[in-house]
Structures are given as structure tokens and as C-alpha cells.
Design an enzyme around this catalytic site. Sequence first.
Site, PDB file in Angstrom:
ATOM      1  N   GLU A  51       1.429  -1.088   0.192  1.00 10.39           N
ATOM      2  CA  GLU A  51      -0.514  -0.002   0.428  1.00 10.39           C
ATOM      3  C   GLU A  51       0.919   0.951  -0.056  1.00 10.39           C
ATOM      4  OE1 GLU A  51      -3.177   0.036   2.397  1.00 10.39           O
ATOM      5  OE2 GLU A  51      -3.862  -1.851   1.798  1.00 10.39           O
TER       6      GLU A  51
HETATM    7  C1  LIG Z   1       3.694  -9.330   0.520  1.00  8.44           C
HETATM    8  C2  LIG Z   1       3.448  -8.517  -0.002  1.00  8.44           C
HETATM    9  C3  LIG Z   1       2.243  -8.636  -0.822  1.00  8.44           C
HETATM   10  C4  LIG Z   1       1.521  -7.685  -1.686  1.00  8.44           C
HETATM   11  N1  LIG Z   1       0.364  -7.430  -2.372  1.00  8.44           N
HETATM   12  C5  LIG Z   1       0.132  -7.042  -3.286  1.00  8.44           C
HETATM   13  C6  LIG Z   1      -1.435  -7.048  -3.764  1.00  8.44           C
HETATM   14  O1  LIG Z   1      -2.209  -8.176  -3.681  1.00  8.44           O
HETATM   15  N2  LIG Z   1      -1.824  -6.528  -5.066  1.00  8.44           N
HETATM   16  C7  LIG Z   1      -0.762  -5.619  -5.624  1.00  8.44           C
HETATM   17  O2  LIG Z   1      -1.218  -5.219  -6.477  1.00  8.44           O
HETATM   18  N3  LIG Z   1       0.261  -5.674  -5.229  1.00  8.44           N
HETATM   19  C8  LIG Z   1       0.708  -6.234  -3.804  1.00  8.44           C
HETATM   20  N4  LIG Z   1       2.052  -5.712  -3.473  1.00  8.44           N
HETATM   21  C9  LIG Z   1       2.834  -4.806  -4.163  1.00  8.44           C
HETATM   22  C10 LIG Z   1       3.151  -4.137  -3.526  1.00  8.44           C
HETATM   23  O3  LIG Z   1       2.209  -3.299  -3.395  1.00  8.44           O
HETATM   24  C11 LIG Z   1       4.609  -3.846  -4.072  1.00  8.44           C
HETATM   25  O4  LIG Z   1       6.070  -4.263  -3.381  1.00  8.44           O
HETATM   26  C12 LIG Z   1       5.334  -1.952  -3.659  1.00  8.44           C
HETATM   27  O5  LIG Z   1       3.994  -1.497  -4.552  1.00  8.44           O
HETATM   28  C13 LIG Z   1       5.949  -1.627  -4.104  1.00  8.44           C
HETATM   29  O6  LIG Z   1       7.144  -1.957  -5.176  1.00  8.44           O
HETATM   30  P1  LIG Z   1       7.875  -2.900  -5.413  1.00  8.44           P
HETATM   31  O7  LIG Z   1       8.189  -3.906  -4.486  1.00  8.44           O
HETATM   32  O8  LIG Z   1       8.677  -2.611  -6.336  1.00  8.44           O
HETATM   33  O9  LIG Z   1       9.813  -1.669  -4.628  1.00  8.44           O
HETATM   34  P2  LIG Z   1      10.716  -0.607  -5.910  1.00  8.44           P
HETATM   35  O10 LIG Z   1       9.042   0.678  -6.263  1.00  8.44           O
HETATM   36  O11 LIG Z   1      10.790  -1.050  -6.888  1.00  8.44           O
HETATM   37  O12 LIG Z   1      10.933   0.370  -4.630  1.00  8.44           O
HETATM   38  C14 LIG Z   1      11.904  -0.001  -4.171  1.00  8.44           C
HETATM   39  C15 LIG Z   1      11.679   0.962  -2.843  1.00  8.44           C
HETATM   40  O13 LIG Z   1      12.156   2.301  -3.588  1.00  8.44           O
HETATM   41  C16 LIG Z   1      11.496   3.290  -3.090  1.00  8.44           C
HETATM   42  N5  LIG Z   1      10.839   4.279  -4.022  1.00  8.44           N
HETATM   43  C17 LIG Z   1      10.187   3.979  -5.233  1.00  8.44           C
HETATM   44  N6  LIG Z   1      10.490   5.310  -5.565  1.00  8.44           N
HETATM   45  C18 LIG Z   1      10.753   6.418  -5.369  1.00  8.44           C
HETATM   46  C19 LIG Z   1      10.336   7.946  -5.178  1.00  8.44           C
HETATM   47  N7  LIG Z   1       9.538   7.572  -6.160  1.00  8.44           N
HETATM   48  N8  LIG Z   1      10.954   8.335  -4.252  1.00  8.44           N
HETATM   49  C20 LIG Z   1      10.940   7.685  -2.475  1.00  8.44           C
HETATM   50  N9  LIG Z   1      11.001   6.773  -3.324  1.00  8.44           N
HETATM   51  C21 LIG Z   1      11.154   5.523  -3.657  1.00  8.44           C
HETATM   52  C22 LIG Z   1      10.257   2.597  -2.585  1.00  8.44           C
HETATM   53  O14 LIG Z   1       9.910   2.770  -1.099  1.00  8.44           O
HETATM   54  C23 LIG Z   1      11.428   1.387  -1.903  1.00  8.44           C
HETATM   55  O15 LIG Z   1      11.840   1.325  -0.752  1.00  8.44           O
HETATM   56  C24 LIG Z   1       2.480  -7.229  -2.444  1.00  8.44           C
HETATM   57  C25 LIG Z   1       3.791  -7.258  -1.772  1.00  8.44           C
HETATM   58  C26 LIG Z   1       4.185  -7.959  -1.243  1.00  8.44           C
HETATM   59  C27 LIG Z   1       5.882  -7.915  -0.353  1.00  8.44           C
END
Ligand SMILES: Cc1cc2nc3c(=O)[nH]c(=O)nc-3n(C[C@H](O)[C@H](O)[C@H](O)COP(=O)(O)OP(=O)(O)OC[C@H]3O[C@@H](n4cnc5c(N)ncnc54)[C@H](O)[C@@H]3O)c2cc1C
Length: 835
Positions: A509
Site C-alpha cells: 500500500e
Molecule cells: C507480501 C506482499 C503482498 C503484496 N500484495 C499486493 C497485492 O495484493 N496487489 C498488488 O497489486 N500489489 C501487491 N504488492 C505489491 C506492493 O504494493 C509493492 O511491493 C510496492 O508497491 C512496492 O513496489 P516494489 O516492491 O516493486 O518496490 P520498488 O517500487 O522497486 O521500490 C523500491 C524502494 O524504492 C522506494 N521508492 C520507489 N520510488 C520512490 C520515489 N519516487 N521516491 C522515494 N522512494 C521511492 C520504495 O519506497 C522502496 O523502498 C504486495 C507486495 C508484497 C511484498
Amino acid sequence: MMFLLFLLVVIAGAMALAMMRSPGWLWAAGAAVAAFVWQSGFFVTGSIGWPQPGWLGLLAWIPAIVLGLLSVPTLRRSFVTGPAYGLVKGILPKVSDTEQQALDAGTVGFDAELFSGTPDWTKLRALPGIVLTSEEQDFLDGPTEDLCRLIDEWQLRHTKREIPSEIWDFVKEHGFLGMLISKDHGGLGFSAQAQSLILGKIASRSPDAVTIVMVPNSLGPGELIEKYGTDSEKQYFLPRLAKGLEVPCFSLTGPTSGSDAATMRDIGTVTRGTHDGKETVGIRLSWDKRYITLGPEATLVGLAFRLFDPENILGKGEDVGITVALIPADHPGVNIGRRHLPAGAAFPNGPNWGEDVFIPIDFIIGGEAMAGQGWRMLMECLAAGRAISLPSSATAGAKAMLRATTAYGRIRKQFGLPVARMEGIEEPLARMIENAYVNEAGRSVTAAMVSRGEKPSVISALMKYQTTERLRRSINDAFDIHGGRAICDGPSNYLMSAYQMVPVGITVEGANILTRTLITFAQGALRSHPYLYDEIKALQDEDQDKGLTAFDEAFCGHVAFSVSNMAGAFFHNLTIGLFANAPSDAGDSRNAYRQLSRSSRNFALVADLTVALLGGGLKTKQKLTGRLADALSELYLLACVLKRFEDDGRPKSDRPIVAFAAANGLYRFEQALRGTIDNFPNPVAKGLMRVLVFPLGRHYFPARDRLGSQIVKLAIEPGEVRDRLTRDIFISKDPNEATGLLEVTLEKVIASEEAEKKLERAIRAGTVRRYHGLDWIGDAVSKGVLTEAEGKLLKEVEELVARVIAVDHFDKDELRPNYMKPGHNTKAAEAAPTV
Ligand SMILES: Cc1cc2nc3c(=O)[nH]c(=O)nc-3n(C[C@H](O)[C@H](O)[C@H](O)COP(=O)(O)OP(=O)(O)OC[C@H]3O[C@@H](n4cnc5c(N)ncnc54)[C@H](O)[C@@H]3O)c2cc1C
């Protein structure tokens, strides 16, 4: 002397005009009076101690004349706001559609009061406390408790590595999956406050199992259909979702689109095709999603994708925009992948994908009319949902950590003392108490807002990152206090599940770093600032005249606001907040309210200058915006703490906890603000802010050690304070269950303290020897150190304590993963196919 007095009156008058946000003509009149008095004073006083004005006296009329002219709207627009309007309009970066929809989503509430610098406390205090209907309360005390008792956490996250069917059946049968679905559509129709408490209680029992209840009750098919679905979608799907006949998941994230979800490569093209043997308008879809919670068990896949319509069949142009559809998991071409293994947890989570899958157009949630509206729908639901699901589980987690750790700290002895009585342990324990109290305060106040229909986008963002970060701290503290007992896993380890799951809450989220540094302040500054959003809207107005009029109005208000913040902040900082606003009936909390009002002024000043001077650079100056998000969060959470204290009836025994939280909250607020100022890129603004915010140096200090000791003593004693701190979580009294054993043992340990002291004295004196293989309690009884009854009690306590401090051990076969055991599938992991 007289002239000095005159100068002081001029400065006081200017500060009063500024703090009252006076209109330009009043400033002009004030400046004219000052110039007149200066000149005439020379003659009236006969020049004694009154310097001759000379040509300076004439110059003194200039401010009055300029301000007077600027008070005339047509002149002001011609010479000031008009040119400014043209200049800024030319350089203002275009706000993208997705950014605009995120900004428009949700409501502005108490966050705007904090941005205003003059919070109206009546607005916060008007919110109801924790109010549940009798039906909601019965559900919390009945099925929710029963569900908690049914969960065997170790079996779930280790032995089976899945949510057992009896848990699924129970939640479906009792309607847990339809708490947010209205009664008209077969759901429970519970308030946000009730949902938050129910989710919290389950989370306190199993942070893993709560996921299967949380996901259908947060952003996903149920909420989207309830809010945007067509009547036929509502009639068909909602009762089925409410009863668990359908299990939903929501797929937004993909391998290349995580935090930046709007850049998804998942694509749909409007076309004609065949569905159920009939020719129909539909969408040909290709997508690749991952991390989808409940995905592997889902029967309905909510899917976000970008929709294109090259033939303009829908009449919305070629790039229709992000769209959300609901696709049965068994629809031809839908691939539900295998499982991810997130943080070793048992809840179902996995990828899904499809290539050239044809769906009829009415699979779009809300039908054809909602094509292209997906991002708005998601942002609107997120604004409310983010305020409930994760804050409720993070709050319950912080309370559960505290409940277990206060008991363990009192039971576990080293150096002849319960470890909780050692100063080194008091420090993290006090922090855990603060986190549990503050998280619950923020949770309950925010849930009350959502129950009232608000969708507080800024508050929900700060609640999400603050509560989950505080939980992370509490879990680490709980681990440190438990030592090796926390580290060795097994059925009796009641901390490990929370430790494993905490990164999930931090990441989903809106991952916390992004939410803190990009969302909270940047969105808050635009939405909650009293004038900024109006200025930007005016600048984007296609109609130049209308735009200029609106800009002129907002700009003048903004200038008055900025000047008022400078004067107000300086005044309240010089007078250490003695005259800042506090409710008259605030009692003991009066000073905390005053300091909050003063701090809000300081925040408004720094936030306003940051926005004005950094403008579009805000997105990249994330170290500054992160600190400002922290400052705003501390103000909001402290306001919630004061409200919670009042809602709870201002219990005398909670006062030190409130004082502890207030001192630390204000201290952290000041650190965040100081960090912003010290690192501000503009040296003039930096100097100005330093003078205005810190004219007398630092204001606040962390809570005193003595206060920390006082609150720990309250929390390690069974009774009302400990119960209030840990209210509404699952508390077992069953000695055959790990946390129940803690509760039972704690009571007995306390009951046996006097006898224990006698025994310790005899051991120190050498009368009784305590070594393995000896019966030291029997020895103490036979030597008259203990009575028979005391000996019996101490024996019972020793057995209970031995069980509390015991850690599990296993045969090596038991620890071998299930898939390596005979008869299990040993297929190696494969990457999910990509399209
Ligand atoms: C257990 C689990 C359940 C999930 N369930 C769902 C689900 O039901 N449906 C769904 O659609 N998604 C789901 N997700 C996805 C989740 O919403 C994403 O993992 C999340 O949005 C972050 O994306 P990412 O993991 O690709 O991290 P990335 O986007 O690669 O981010 C890596 C880091 O960079 C930081 N970052 C990225 N952009 C910026 C910025 N502009 N400024 C500062 N910091 C930044 C982030 O805060 C993070 O710390 C789930 C994830 C997990 C792990």
C-alpha cells in the site's frame, strides 16, 4: 524613551495586524498612522528624546501609499498579481492526469488545521470516541474471539505453510470477508471503526492469518464494486463476495511497475470478439502481475491495465486510460501462477498473467462508463482504506508486543531481578509503551474520521508509514528484551510471526520510504495548505480572466498567511507558547495543547516557505519533505494522544504516559523541523527561519528518565493501565497456549514475590543451596524459611517459569522443509513466465 516606546508600539501593532491576517487597506491605514505619529510626535514632545524625522519622515509615508495602492484590486492585478500569474503559468510544470487524480482523491480534514498554523481544536474534539453498535461489539467479542482461538500460528506458518481450510471456512461462514459490503448486498456493513478493531484483534493473534480477512476488506473488488459497480454487478458479486463464495484478489503491481504503478505495461485493446459463443465488444488483454495477495486462491481477479481504443469504439479517444476489470480466475487464458513465499508467511501470494485474453466490455468494474477511470477509483479507495487496514494491524501488533514483553520482563530474572526492573530494559520498554499508546490513539481517531465518511488522503498516508515503522521498532525492542527466547523459533515463540511479517506492512500500500518522502508532505502541501491548491487550480484555468481573479484572491490570502505565520511563530516562540491556543477545559493537557498550537505555527511557517521556494523541486528534495512529513505526523499523532486521553475519561494513571508521549513527540517534531531548516538550500530563508523558529534556542527535550521508569512500573503491573494499553487485542488465559502461559505465570509470579524474597535471602545467606539436582524449595520449607503454602506456591511458579523461558527444539527431520520430505513435490523453482 518616548520614541523607543513608539517603536515598540509600531512593532507590536504590525505583529498584531500580521497575526490577524489583516487586509491590505488596514495595513495601509496602520502605516499612515505610524508615519503621522512619528512626524507630529517631534512637535508634541518638543523634540525631547524624539529624533527629528527630516526626509526619513517623508519616506515613512511610502509603505502607506504602496499598501494603499495595492489594496485596489485592479491596480494590484495590473502591477503585481497579473505579471506573476503570467510568469508562473509559463513555467509551472504540467500536472499529469494520474498525479491530478491522486490529488483530487480523498478529503482534507484535520491535516488542514495543522497546515493552517492555528488549529481549531473543537474540530478534533467533535469526533466521536470509539463507538460500536451492539452488533459490531458482539461480533468482536464472539466470532472474532472464536476465530483467534481457532488459529494455530505455528501449524499455519510452519507445519502447513498455508491457511488451513477450517480457518477459511470459518471466516467465510461468519461473513468476515464482507465487513465493508453493505447489508443490502449481503455483507455485514460494519463501520470503519469496527472493521479496524476486528482486523486488529485477529492481527494480534496472527499477523499472517489476518491477511485473508484484510485483503477482501480493503482496496479490491469488493470495495470497487460497492462504490463504482453497476447495479447488476452489485446484485451478483457482492452477496457472493460477502459469503466467501468468491475469493477476490487485486492485481496492480508488476515486475516493472512497483511503486510507480501507473507506468504499468499491462495493456488492453478495445476490439470485437466472441464471448460465450456471442459476438461482442470487448478487450484483448495482456498482463504480467506479481506479489498478488490471495492470488493463488482467488476465484475473481481484479486487474488494473491501461486501455487503448484505436478504432474509438467507446468514443473516449485512443488512450482511454487506466481501467479496472474483474475477471473470473477460470476465464480462458488467465494464468494463476504458483506461490511466492513472502517473509516465510503462509498467506497466499503469487503472480498471475495472461496473453491476448479476450474479455467482454462489461467485465470492467462499473461497465463501459468507467473505462479509463481506474486510477481515480483506486486513489479514492486508497485514501480511506490505507487509514484502516495497516494502521489497525500495526497498532494491534504494537499492543501485543507490549503485552507479551511486559509479562516476560517481569517473569524473567537475571542477577536476582526481573529484567524489566533494570534501567537498560526500562528504556526500550518505555518506548514500547509510547508506541502502543500513540498507535492506538492515531488508529482510533483516524478510524472515527473514516466512519464519518471522510477519506483522509494525507492522514492515511502518514498513519500507514508511522504506525508500521513504530511497530517495527516495538518488535525489535521486544526481541531485544526477550533475548535468545525470541530468536529460537517454534510453537512457543509468540514474537517471530510479527517479526517476519513486519516488512510486508512496511512495503505494501505504498512502500514507506516513498510514502514518507514523496506522498505525505508533497500531497499534504498541495491539498492541506490553505491557499496553494487554489493557486495551482487558478494557474491551470483555461479561462485567463477567471484564472487571474481566482489567483489574485488566493495569492493575497497566501501572502497574508505567510506574514501571519512569521509574526505568529516569532511571538509564540518568544513567549514559549504561553499565549498559544488551548481549549479552556483542557485541564492538565492545557500546556500540551499550547505547545501543539505553537508547533503548528512553526510547521506552517517552514512548510509554507519550503513550498514557495522549492516549488516543483519538492519531488526531488526528499530528505526535506521526509522530515516535514515526520514533523506533520508528530503533530497529528500528539493531537490524537490528547484526544484519546480525553475520550478515555482522562484517567489519572495514564497521565505520565501522555506526558511521556507528548515530551518525546514534541522533541521529535523539533528535530525534524530543525533538520529541515539546517539543510534548507536557500541561505536567506534558512537564516530567517532560524531566527523566527528558534529565537531562544531549542524548545523541547526528550521525556525524563524518571518519567520512563514511572510508566514502565505501571505497565508491568497487571491491572487497569496495562489492560488499557493493550485493549482490544486477543488475550489468552490458557496456560497451554504460549501467550496464555505468560498471563497465568505473571499473576503467580507477583503473588509469590514475598515468598521468593525469603528464599533469595536464605540462598544468599547460604542456608539453602540452589543447584540442579537439589530440592531447594523443600529444603527451605524443612528449615522453616518458607511455610508449606509458600513452598507449594513457589514450586508451582518454578514450573510455570520454566515453561515460559523454555525454547523449542526439534529432530532434524522435523525441520526439513515439507517439499523435501518423501512423497512431496520436489520441483525446483521456476521464474513466472513473462509476456
Ligand atoms: C507480501 C506482499 C503482498 C503484496 N500484495 C499486493 C497485492 O495484493 N496487489 C498488488 O497489486 N500489489 C501487491 N504488492 C505489491 C506492493 O504494493 C509493492 O511491493 C510496492 O508497491 C512496492 O513496489 P516494489 O516492491 O516493486 O518496490 P520498488 O517500487 O522497486 O521500490 C523500491 C524502494 O524504492 C522506494 N521508492 C520507489 N520510488 C520512490 C520515489 N519516487 N521516491 C522515494 N522512494 C521511492 C520504495 O519506497 C522502496 O523502498 C504486495 C507486495 C508484497 C511484498
